[in-house]
Write an enzyme that holds these catalytic residues in place. Sequence first.
Site, PDB file in Angstrom:
ATOM      1  CG  ASN A 186      44.572  36.367  37.740  1.00 49.14           C
ATOM      2  OD1 ASN A 186      43.995  37.420  37.476  1.00 49.14           O
ATOM      3  ND2 ASN A 186      45.519  36.275  38.663  1.00 49.14           N
ATOM      4  CD1 TRP A 187      41.801  36.555  31.518  1.00 48.35           C
ATOM      5  CD2 TRP A 187      40.747  38.340  30.674  1.00 48.35           C
ATOM      6  NE1 TRP A 187      40.891  36.103  30.599  1.00 48.35           N
ATOM      7  CE2 TRP A 187      40.234  37.175  30.065  1.00 48.35           C
ATOM      8  CE3 TRP A 187      40.235  39.577  30.304  1.00 48.35           C
ATOM      9  CZ2 TRP A 187      39.226  37.220  29.094  1.00 48.35           C
ATOM     10  CZ3 TRP A 187      39.232  39.631  29.342  1.00 48.35           C
ATOM     11  CH2 TRP A 187      38.741  38.460  28.741  1.00 48.35           C
ATOM     12  CE  LYS A 188      48.647  37.213  37.197  1.00 47.72           C
ATOM     13  NZ  LYS A 188      49.997  36.940  37.615  1.00 47.72           N
ATOM     14  CG  HIS A 225      47.210  36.743  42.846  1.00 51.54           C
ATOM     15  ND1 HIS A 225      48.419  37.364  42.650  1.00 51.54           N
ATOM     16  CD2 HIS A 225      47.105  35.803  41.889  1.00 51.54           C
ATOM     17  CE1 HIS A 225      49.007  36.822  41.600  1.00 51.54           C
ATOM     18  NE2 HIS A 225      48.229  35.865  41.115  1.00 51.54           N
ATOM     19  CD  GLU A 258      50.354  39.290  40.311  1.00 51.34           C
ATOM     20  OE1 GLU A 258      49.225  39.631  39.935  1.00 51.34           O
ATOM     21  OE2 GLU A 258      51.055  38.465  39.692  1.00 51.34           O
ATOM     22  CD  GLU A 289      48.270  31.593  41.613  1.00 52.99           C
ATOM     23  OE1 GLU A 289      47.997  31.309  40.442  1.00 52.99           O
ATOM     24  OE2 GLU A 289      48.266  32.751  42.042  1.00 52.99           O
ATOM     25  N   GLY A 298      54.566  34.220  36.672  1.00 52.36           N
ATOM     26  CA  GLY A 298      55.042  35.136  35.627  1.00 52.36           C
ATOM     27  C   GLY A 298      56.524  35.029  35.332  1.00 52.36           C
ATOM     28  CB  SER A 325      55.271  29.689  34.844  1.00 53.97           C
ATOM     29  OG  SER A 325      55.776  30.978  35.149  1.00 53.97           O
ATOM     30  N   GLY A 327      49.371  34.617  32.526  1.00 52.01           N
ATOM     31  CA  GLY A 327      49.791  35.005  31.174  1.00 52.01           C
ATOM     32  C   GLY A 327      49.201  34.145  30.066  1.00 52.01           C
TER      33      GLY A 327
HETATM   34  P1  PGA Z   1      51.165  33.193  35.531  1.00 46.66           P
HETATM   35  O1  PGA Z   1      50.252  33.765  36.719  1.00 46.66           O
HETATM   36  O2  PGA Z   1      50.394  32.024  34.930  1.00 46.66           O
HETATM   37  O3  PGA Z   1      51.315  34.329  34.571  1.00 46.66           O
HETATM   38  O4  PGA Z   1      52.445  32.745  36.139  1.00 46.66           O
HETATM   39  C1  PGA Z   1      49.450  32.930  37.507  1.00 46.66           C
HETATM   40  C2  PGA Z   1      48.736  33.753  38.542  1.00 46.66           C
HETATM   41  O5  PGA Z   1      49.315  34.728  39.028  1.00 46.66           O
HETATM   42  O6  PGA Z   1      47.571  33.473  38.890  1.00 46.66           O
END
Ligand code: PGA
Length: 252
Positions: free
Chosen positions: A9-11, A97, A99, A169, A175, A215, A237
């Site tokens: 997931n590049w966001k 997600h 976010e 998640e 993150g 993470s 990330g």
């Molecule tokens: P992260 O994000 O690996 O940077 O913690 C995972 C995600 O939000 O899908």
Amino acid sequence: MRQKIVAGNWKMNKTFLEAEELVAQVAEALEKRNLSNTAVVLCPPFPYLELATDIAKEAKFSVGAQNVYPDDSGAFTGEVSPPMLASMEVEYCIIGHSERRKYFTESHEFLARKLDALLRHKIIPVFCCGEVLPERVAKKHFKVVEKQLNESLFHLKKNDMAKVVIAYEPVWAIGTGMNATPEQAQEMHAFIRGLIEKKYSKKLAEEITILYGGSCNAKNAKELFVKPDVDGGLIGGASLKAEEFIAIVDSL
Ligand code: PGA
């Protein structure tokens, strides 16, 4: 058989040239690998989907979107629909997600609509669920995840449910560099599988793919993936550098 998946997931990261470079690097590294029963999925931002699906035609990865709007077309400025994604051969789409739940206040009901829309267009939903830190501290994490599944997912009929990928998640792990321990991930994944068994069947619970996200990186992926109910990862990330992402794929 349960499909293993590592999804990146590049966001909201990378310029076009950087995206081109990363996709090419991942494609090249995967070329040398034997990926039986493992799907690698890249989820770049919308503007780079076509670049990714174009390369994916000749490569060993699939492409996913990070979001979708639940209507097929219409006056929804800035949004992207399931038929648009399907017409670009996008095979997966992340929904729910944390976010999006937080910054775009997406409700359980809205996510259920997205899920139905994706399934209508034969795109595999990667449905994210997970608790925030105060909920875990208050030992409400199982209840929170159960509610997320109940309200957005469990209206599905069995044959549709079988097409869904779930990603656990924990929000406190996203993150932050503080991943869930393999035991915490296993415990929640087994709980989710138990809910699916109760609602649908043991067979379906056994067959559904449940990813861990938060993470997850090249250092901790192996110990997470070795757990019996962890079928791979949704990587944020650590998916932004080809070498690290491929090391995670190799941990599966
Ligand atoms: P992260 O994000 O690996 O940077 O913690 C995972 C995600 O939000 O899908």
